[in-house]
Design an enzyme around this catalytic site. Structure first.
Site, short mmCIF file in Angstrom:
data_model
loop_
_atom_site.label_atom_id
_atom_site.label_comp_id
_atom_site.label_asym_id
_atom_site.label_seq_id
_atom_site.Cartn_x
_atom_site.Cartn_y
_atom_site.Cartn_z
N HIS A 28 0.80 -1.00 0.20
CA HIS A 28 0.24 0.02 0.02
C HIS A 28 0.91 1.32 0.01
O HIS A 28 0.67 2.15 -0.70
CB HIS A 28 -1.13 -0.12 1.09
CG HIS A 28 -2.25 -0.76 0.95
ND1 HIS A 28 -3.47 -0.51 0.95
CD2 HIS A 28 -2.31 -2.25 0.70
CE1 HIS A 28 -4.33 -1.49 0.79
NE2 HIS A 28 -3.68 -2.65 0.64
N ASP A 29 2.01 1.19 0.64
CA ASP A 29 2.79 2.42 0.67
C ASP A 29 3.23 2.63 -0.75
O ASP A 29 3.37 3.69 -1.38
CB ASP A 29 4.01 2.21 1.73
CG ASP A 29 5.11 3.57 1.53
OD1 ASP A 29 4.44 4.59 1.81
OD2 ASP A 29 6.25 3.32 1.76
#
Length: 114
Positions: free
Chosen positions: A32-33
Site C-alpha cells: 500500500h505504501d
C-alpha cells in the site's frame, strides 16, 4: 552486500515474525505504501508516506496502523534507516520467513515529508 544495519534489522524483523506471525500485514503495508506511485509525474511510491494522514486513514489502509505500530520501535533502534526502507524490508523479510524466496534488496529509499 547487505550493510551492518540491514543485517541487524533483518534479524530484529525475523524475531518479531517468530513472536507475532504478522507477515501478511507487513507485505500489505509495503504494497500500500508503494501503491501510491504515479507513473505520469513520477511521484509517490515506496516513500513511507503511508504513515501520514490522510493516507493512513484511507479505507483501503484499514488495519495498517497496527503494522506501523509494530515497526516504530525498530525505527527508534535504527534511526538512519528510512521509513520507506523499513516498510519494504519488513515485507521482504516477511516473505522470506514465511518460506518464500530470498529477495534481493537495496537500501536507499527517501522518506516523503509530511
Amino acid at each position: 552486500m547487505a550493510s551492518e544495519a540491514e543485517t541487524a534489522l533483518r534479524g530484529k524483523l525475523a524475531e518479531i515474525f517468530k513472536t507475532v506471525p504478522c507477515q501478511p500485514i507487513m507485505v500489505r503495508l509495503a504494497w500500500h505504501d508503494a501503491g501510491t506511485y504515479n507513473a505520469s509525474d513520477k511521484t509517490g511510491g515506496a516513500n513511507g508516506s503511508i504513515r501520514f494522514e490522510p493516507e493512513i486513514a484511507h479505507g483501503a489502509n484499514a488495519g495498517l496502523q497496527w503494522a506501523l505500530d509494530q515497526l516504530e520501535p525498530l525505527k527508534k533502534d535504527f534511526p538512519d534507516v528510512s521509513y520507506a526502507d523499513l516498510f519494504q524490508l519488513a515485507s521482504v523479510v516477511a516473505i522470506e520467513t514465511a518460506g518464500g524466496p530470498k529477495i534481493p534488496f537495496r537500501m536507499g529509499r527517501k522518506d516523503a515529508a509530511e
